[in-house]
Design a protein around this motif. Structure first.
Motif, PDB file in Angstrom:
ATOM      1  N   TRP A   1       0.850  -1.211   0.000  1.00  0.00           N
ATOM      2  CA  TRP A   1       0.000   0.000   0.000  1.00  0.00           C
ATOM      3  C   TRP A   1       0.881   1.255   0.000  1.00  0.00           C
ATOM      4  N   TYR A   2       1.918   1.261   0.832  1.00  0.00           N
ATOM      5  CA  TYR A   2       2.789   2.446   0.887  1.00  0.00           C
ATOM      6  C   TYR A   2       3.546   2.638  -0.427  1.00  0.00           C
ATOM      7  N   LEU A   3       3.959   1.533  -1.036  1.00  0.00           N
ATOM      8  CA  LEU A   3       4.653   1.666  -2.332  1.00  0.00           C
ATOM      9  C   LEU A   3       3.695   2.242  -3.380  1.00  0.00           C
ATOM     10  N   ASP A   4       2.419   1.843  -3.294  1.00  0.00           N
ATOM     11  CA  ASP A   4       1.430   2.298  -4.281  1.00  0.00           C
ATOM     12  C   ASP A   4       0.883   3.689  -3.984  1.00  0.00           C
ATOM     13  N   HIS A   5       1.121   4.206  -2.777  1.00  0.00           N
ATOM     14  CA  HIS A   5       0.508   5.490  -2.377  1.00  0.00           C
ATOM     15  C   HIS A   5       1.563   6.496  -1.920  1.00  0.00           C
ATOM     16  N   GLN A   6       2.652   6.573  -2.671  1.00  0.00           N
ATOM     17  CA  GLN A   6       3.715   7.518  -2.312  1.00  0.00           C
ATOM     18  C   GLN A   6       3.227   8.964  -2.372  1.00  0.00           C
ATOM     19  N   SER A   7       2.239   9.252  -3.218  1.00  0.00           N
ATOM     20  CA  SER A   7       1.756  10.636  -3.265  1.00  0.00           C
ATOM     21  C   SER A   7       1.011  10.969  -1.969  1.00  0.00           C
ATOM     22  N   TRP A   8       0.289   9.992  -1.391  1.00  0.00           N
ATOM     23  CA  TRP A   8      -0.375  10.228  -0.091  1.00  0.00           C
ATOM     24  C   TRP A   8       0.694  10.555   0.959  1.00  0.00           C
ATOM     25  N   VAL A   9       1.761   9.765   0.988  1.00  0.00           N
ATOM     26  CA  VAL A   9       2.811   9.992   1.993  1.00  0.00           C
ATOM     27  C   VAL A   9       3.442  11.366   1.776  1.00  0.00           C
ATOM     28  N   ASN A  10       3.764  11.674   0.520  1.00  0.00           N
ATOM     29  CA  ASN A  10       4.436  12.954   0.258  1.00  0.00           C
ATOM     30  C   ASN A  10       3.570  14.129   0.683  1.00  0.00           C
ATOM     31  N   ASN A  11       2.239  13.979   0.547  1.00  0.00           N
ATOM     32  CA  ASN A  11       1.356  15.074   0.953  1.00  0.00           C
ATOM     33  C   ASN A  11       1.306  15.279   2.462  1.00  0.00           C
ATOM     34  N   VAL A  12       1.600  14.217   3.248  1.00  0.00           N
ATOM     35  CA  VAL A  12       1.579  14.434   4.704  1.00  0.00           C
ATOM     36  C   VAL A  12       2.955  14.826   5.248  1.00  0.00           C
ATOM     37  N   LEU A  13       3.964  14.773   4.402  1.00  0.00           N
ATOM     38  CA  LEU A  13       5.312  15.151   4.869  1.00  0.00           C
ATOM     39  C   LEU A  13       5.444  16.678   4.855  1.00  0.00           C
ATOM     40  N   SER A  14       4.568  17.319   5.629  1.00  0.00           N
ATOM     41  CA  SER A  14       4.483  18.786   5.623  1.00  0.00           C
ATOM     42  C   SER A  14       5.541  19.398   6.532  1.00  0.00           C
ATOM     43  N   GLY A  15       5.520  20.698   6.633  1.00  0.00           N
ATOM     44  CA  GLY A  15       6.435  21.417   7.520  1.00  0.00           C
ATOM     45  C   GLY A  15       6.307  20.942   8.946  1.00  0.00           C
ATOM     46  N   GLU A  16       5.056  20.732   9.398  1.00  0.00           N
ATOM     47  CA  GLU A  16       4.828  20.311  10.782  1.00  0.00           C
ATOM     48  C   GLU A  16       5.482  18.956  11.033  1.00  0.00           C
ATOM     49  N   TYR A  17       5.383  18.080  10.047  1.00  0.00           N
ATOM     50  CA  TYR A  17       5.951  16.735  10.189  1.00  0.00           C
ATOM     51  C   TYR A  17       7.476  16.817  10.319  1.00  0.00           C
ATOM     52  N   GLN A  18       8.099  17.667   9.490  1.00  0.00           N
ATOM     53  CA  GLN A  18       9.561  17.821   9.556  1.00  0.00           C
ATOM     54  C   GLN A  18       9.974  18.367  10.918  1.00  0.00           C
ATOM     55  N   THR A  19       9.188  19.328  11.445  1.00  0.00           N
ATOM     56  CA  THR A  19       9.505  19.898  12.755  1.00  0.00           C
ATOM     57  C   THR A  19       9.457  18.808  13.818  1.00  0.00           C
ATOM     58  N   TRP A  20       8.446  17.925  13.694  1.00  0.00           N
ATOM     59  CA  TRP A  20       8.330  16.827  14.666  1.00  0.00           C
ATOM     60  C   TRP A  20       9.539  15.898  14.588  1.00  0.00           C
ATOM     61  N   LEU A  21       9.964  15.558  13.374  1.00  0.00           N
ATOM     62  CA  LEU A  21      11.113  14.654  13.233  1.00  0.00           C
ATOM     63  C   LEU A  21      12.343  15.265  13.895  1.00  0.00           C
ATOM     64  N   ASP A  22      12.559  16.557  13.674  1.00  0.00           N
ATOM     65  CA  ASP A  22      13.721  17.227  14.286  1.00  0.00           C
ATOM     66  C   ASP A  22      13.626  17.145  15.806  1.00  0.00           C
ATOM     67  N   LYS A  23      12.426  17.413  16.318  1.00  0.00           N
ATOM     68  CA  LYS A  23      12.238  17.450  17.763  1.00  0.00           C
ATOM     69  C   LYS A  23      12.479  16.058  18.376  1.00  0.00           C
ATOM     70  N   ASN A  24      11.917  15.020  17.748  1.00  0.00           N
ATOM     71  CA  ASN A  24      11.969  13.684  18.347  1.00  0.00           C
ATOM     72  C   ASN A  24      13.302  12.980  18.148  1.00  0.00           C
ATOM     73  N   TYR A  25      13.939  13.208  16.992  1.00  0.00           N
ATOM     74  CA  TYR A  25      15.118  12.393  16.671  1.00  0.00           C
ATOM     75  C   TYR A  25      16.447  13.130  16.820  1.00  0.00           C
ATOM     76  N   ALA A  26      16.419  14.474  16.818  1.00  0.00           N
ATOM     77  CA  ALA A  26      17.687  15.211  16.848  1.00  0.00           C
ATOM     78  C   ALA A  26      18.483  14.889  18.113  1.00  0.00           C
ATOM     79  N   GLY A  27      17.779  14.759  19.252  1.00  0.00           N
ATOM     80  CA  GLY A  27      18.488  14.550  20.519  1.00  0.00           C
ATOM     81  C   GLY A  27      18.877  13.104  20.782  1.00  0.00           C
ATOM     82  N   ARG A  28      18.516  12.192  19.899  1.00  0.00           N
ATOM     83  CA  ARG A  28      18.796  10.766  20.150  1.00  0.00           C
ATOM     84  C   ARG A  28      20.101  10.390  19.462  1.00  0.00           C
ATOM     85  N   SER A  29      21.120  10.131  20.264  1.00  0.00           N
ATOM     86  CA  SER A  29      22.398   9.809  19.635  1.00  0.00           C
ATOM     87  C   SER A  29      22.345   8.393  19.070  1.00  0.00           C
ATOM     88  N   ALA A  30      23.015   8.178  17.970  1.00  0.00           N
ATOM     89  CA  ALA A  30      23.011   6.836  17.345  1.00  0.00           C
ATOM     90  C   ALA A  30      23.868   5.897  18.168  1.00  0.00           C
TER      91      ALA A  30
END
Ligand code: NAD
Ligand code: DAU
Length: 356
Positions: A327-356
């Protein structure tokens, strides 16, 4: 006859509305505040369907909710609306308290007022179905039996504590006012329209973008996975035949460690969409700092629902996860539409502080 669904533009709610209208003609009034997690694109196929009425509103708006209940002579409410992401509840619990506790309380008040105004027969037929989670029961050790409906409440995150509070309110409205309620406590869902902040869609998308697949801690935390369409069929069954005031656990009998889930995703992607360098997506797995207070294991005993109402999941983990990746392979446009500014801000907030 009409039902009112709350949170019907979110992951599970939109699957529920789509499946409901595919199965029967009873109209749906769909109330959603359209937070970052609500997406009308999930309901695009219903654009010209006059059985579906979408209303942008907050379940905490007592007057709007009471008006809708009266205006459409609602015979059942299915309450999905909630803040649902554990990591977000750790970064900012306030929205979880406001929606999952305060707004749920106001919704119950509107429903109580409406229900009191009904004729005796309509009162008997009315249902308020509250959709909850296995997380309210807390965390299990490796050898503990799966959660039964009678398990003590021991929520460990602001999210699960707020869901536990709403479960208690729903229970109290039955006990005190006689409101005809049903509660379902379900395990981890996965499938179409899953917002890519959650483990499975996040890892599928990160894999395709060549990004890290972040595993919290040692990756040995266990979740019990259920394909979303099976959760929707369980809710339909409980709504149709559940005993008033009862709680039903919903689960897929699919306990998996997170690392095993991500390895499975990688091997399906290796087969369906191989990396251009010929290497496995497994190479992208990265261990990062654990989630604070991370529950080690959830497992649901869904035998009450099977024994009393004859419900069983249709998908195994193997069939459901393959459908999901496709489903995700077939609906990449759906995913791209939700990868908004807010989503990017969330990724920075949640993952930036987690060291690998
Ligand atoms: P989601 O975050 O994808 O969707 C929640 C929806 O509720 C969104 O459309 C959002 O806009 C809406 N909403 C939020 N606050 C609102 C408000 N105040 N008024 C009206 N609408 C509001 O969540 P989901 O994963 O679809 O979960 C739905 C329900 O199922 C939640 O109650 C959750 O606790 C429960 N649940 C989820 C899972 C899971 O694995 N996702 C498992 C068990 C139970
Ligand atoms: O158990 C039901 C619950 O399942 C629902 O009530 C919640 O609404 C839903 O979000 C889900 O909660 P989880 O916290 O279990 O789901 P999540 O997809 O966020 O995480 C699944 C597991 O994967 C969990 O052990 C944390 C881990 N994880 C998650 C993310 C986002 C990672 O290891 N890395 C990640 O980047």
């Amino acid at each position: 006859m009409t039902i009112l669904v709350t949170g019907g533009a979110g992951f599970i709610g939109s699957n529920f509305v789509l499946d409901w209208l595919a199965e029967n003609d009873e109209p749906v009034v769909n109330v959603d505040k359209l937070t970052y997690a609500g997406n009308l694109e999930n309901l695009a196929t219903l654009k010209d369907d006059n059985r579906h009425l979408f209303v942008k509103a907050d379940i905490g708006d007592y007057d709007v909710m009471l008006d809708l209940l009266k205006q459409h002579a609602i015979r059942a409410v299915v309450n999905f609306a909630a803040e649902s992401h554990v990591d977000r509840s750790i970064h900012g619990p306030e929205d979880f308290i406001q929606t999952n506790i305060v707004a749920s309380f106001r919704l119950l008040e509107a429903v109580r007022c409406y229900w009191n105004s009904l004729e005796a027969q309509e009162q008997q037929n009315f249902r308020f179905l509250h959709v909850s989670t296995d997380e309210v029961y807390g965390s299990l050790d490796k050898t503990d039996p799966p959660f039964l409906e009678t398990h003590q409440y021991q929520p460990n995150s602001p999210y699960s504590a707020s869901k536990a509070a709403s479960d208690h309110l729903v229970r109290a409205y039955h006990h005190t006012y006689g409101l005809p309620v049903l509660t379902t406590n379900c395990s981890n869902n996965y499938g179409p329209y899953h917002f890519p902040e959650k483990l499975i869609p996040l890892c599928i998308q990160n894999a395709l973008l060549g990004k890290d697949l972040p595993i919290y801690g040692d990756g040995q935390q266990i979740r019990d996975w259920l394909y979303v369409k099976d959760h929707c069929s369980a809710i339909r069954r409980v709504l149709a035949a559940g005993q008033l005031g009862e709680v039903y656990n919903v689960g897929g009998w699919n306990e998996k460690a997170n690392l095993d889930v991500v390895n499975t995703l990688c091997s399906i992607l290796d087969e369906l969409n191989p990396r251009s360098d010929g290497k496995s997506y497994v190479e992208q797995i990265t261990y990062v700092t654990d989630r604070p207070g991370h529950d080690r294991r959830y497992a649901i005993d869904a035998s009450k629902l099977e024994r009393e109402l004859g419900w069983k999941p249709a998908e195994t983990f193997e069939t459901g996860i393959r459908k999901t990746v496709q489903w995700y392979l077939d609906h990449q446009s759906w995913v791209n539409n939700v990868l908004s500014g807010e989503y990017q801000t969330w990724l920075d907030k949640n993952y930036a502080g987690r060291s690998a």
